[in-house]
Design an enzyme around this catalytic site. Structure first.
Site, PDB file in Angstrom:
ATOM      1  N   ARG A 209       5.195  17.779  -8.497  1.00 16.08           N
ATOM      2  CA  ARG A 209       5.612  19.178  -8.586  1.00 16.08           C
ATOM      3  C   ARG A 209       6.033  19.647  -7.202  1.00 16.08           C
ATOM      4  O   ARG A 209       5.241  19.710  -6.271  1.00 16.08           O
ATOM      5  CB  ARG A 209       4.471  20.035  -9.128  1.00 16.08           C
ATOM      6  CG  ARG A 209       4.697  21.551  -9.029  1.00 16.08           C
ATOM      7  CD  ARG A 209       5.988  22.056  -9.704  1.00 16.08           C
ATOM      8  NE  ARG A 209       6.100  21.690 -11.085  1.00 16.08           N
ATOM      9  CZ  ARG A 209       5.544  22.357 -12.097  1.00 16.08           C
ATOM     10  NH1 ARG A 209       4.823  23.417 -11.863  1.00 16.08           N
ATOM     11  NH2 ARG A 209       5.740  21.954 -13.346  1.00 16.08           N
ATOM     12  N   ASP A 272      10.248  19.190 -11.020  1.00 17.18           N
ATOM     13  CA  ASP A 272       9.468  17.995 -11.328  1.00 17.18           C
ATOM     14  C   ASP A 272      10.287  16.779 -10.930  1.00 17.18           C
ATOM     15  O   ASP A 272      11.436  16.618 -11.375  1.00 17.18           O
ATOM     16  CB  ASP A 272       9.124  17.928 -12.816  1.00 17.18           C
ATOM     17  CG  ASP A 272       8.056  18.940 -13.208  1.00 17.18           C
ATOM     18  OD1 ASP A 272       7.484  19.574 -12.303  1.00 17.18           O
ATOM     19  OD2 ASP A 272       7.806  19.103 -14.409  1.00 17.18           O
TER      20      ASP A 272
END
Length: 315
Positions: A209, A272
């Site tokens: 992330r 992501d």
């Protein structure tokens, strides 16, 4: 400043890891007045968008972490910033909420992230705008095309376009085990569009992330590492979160994508990244603030509230 948070019920917050709580805590620490309301509290009456907003005071008690003040019905334009933090599902109720927030913007409200930009950036499909950073990807409802994609790539991830937290994600290896059943289930026998992506082996090192605030990457990422034979690294699916310095490749992606998204009104984005590839662009309620802070000491919430203050002042 008066900062209002459109969020899910406060009673459901897990404050030891909740990013919205971290934002609220930092805003309160700076002396800003903090308000909260849910999407069901939005009202459009005679063209004016109001909310039943409740002022809250943070107590520092991990069990009873806030006390409520007065609840008032006020135009959203009365706040210096309205921070949209409602979690998916991104259903029609969510879409209606973005329409109301967009109308509030016309009346002078500052909404973060911009509701039209949230609506226009499906968290799975948005990667198509940055295909130079993606692994082979197919979006289709056709069982024939999805089977052909699997035949070409051999090891494939199938997932719905409206999921979160790893829900509905399947991996089909080159043996094709359960391929037909998975495609039939996810597409509802060809009636629903889904995504297929070539499996990226680097997932074993984590689904990273990468947080981007006002176009700039946070210097640490959270690697969400699959556990116990899982293919999914999502924390909601049991992944282990390990904070790491941002890599050169992750920074390259973030510095390319981030400014473009910020210019569209997306002040906070969660990219992501698996290995060298961008897999999702999260714009609804990106998380991982507290995990990064707890492990590295870098205060993501402070960086975010800095950006909110700049945005509210028009700088």
């Amino acid at each position: 400043m008066k900062i209002a948070f459109l969020a899910d019920p406060l009673s459901g917050f897990k404050i030891y890891k909740d990013s919205t709580f971290a934002m609220m805590r930092e805003a309160a620490r700076r002396g800003h007045r903090v308000y909260a309301f849910e999407q069901r509290h939005l009202v459009l009456n005679q063209g004016i968008v109001t909310a039943e907003a409740t002022e809250i005071t943070l107590t520092g008690d991990p069990d009873e972490w806030y006390v409520t003040g007065a609840t008032e019905t006020v135009p959203l334009s009365a706040f210096d910033a309205v921070i949209q933090r409602k979690d998916p599902p991104f259903d029609m109720e969510y879409v209606y909420g973005t329409y109301l927030l967009e109308q509030a913007e016309r009346q002078g409200a500052r909404v973060i992230n911009k509701p039209a930009a949230i609506r226009d950036h499906n968290e799975k499909l948005a990667i198509a705008q940055f295909s130079q950073f993606t692994s082979p990807t197919l979006v289709s409802s056709s069982p024939t095309q999805l089977r052909a994609f699997h035949a070409e790539h051999g090891d494939v991830i199938f997932k719905p376009l409206d999921g979160m937290g790893g829900a509905g994600i399947f991996r089909v290896k080159d043996d094709g085990l359960n391929l037909g059943s998975i495609i039939e289930t996810l597409t509802d026998n060809g009636a629903r569009t889904i995504m297929a992506q070539k499996y990226i082996p680097a997932i074993v090192k984590g689904d990273k992330r990468v947080l981007v605030i006002d176009g700039k990457p946070v210097p640490f990422v959270l690697a969400r590492i699959p556990q116990g034979g899982e293919v999914r690294g999502n924390l909601a699916a049991g992944g282990l979160g390990v904070a790491q310095p941002i890599s050169d490749r992750e920074r390259e992606i973030a510095e390319s994508v981030g400014p473009l998204l910020a210019a569209r009104g997306l002040l906070l984005v969660g990219l992501d990244v698996i290995g060298d590839f961008l897999t999702e662009v999260n714009v609804t309620s990106p998380t991982c603030f507290q995990e990064i802070f707890d492990q590295t000491g870098f205060d993501v919430a402070a960086m975010f509230i800095d950006a909110v203050e700049r945005n509210a002042s028009g700088k």
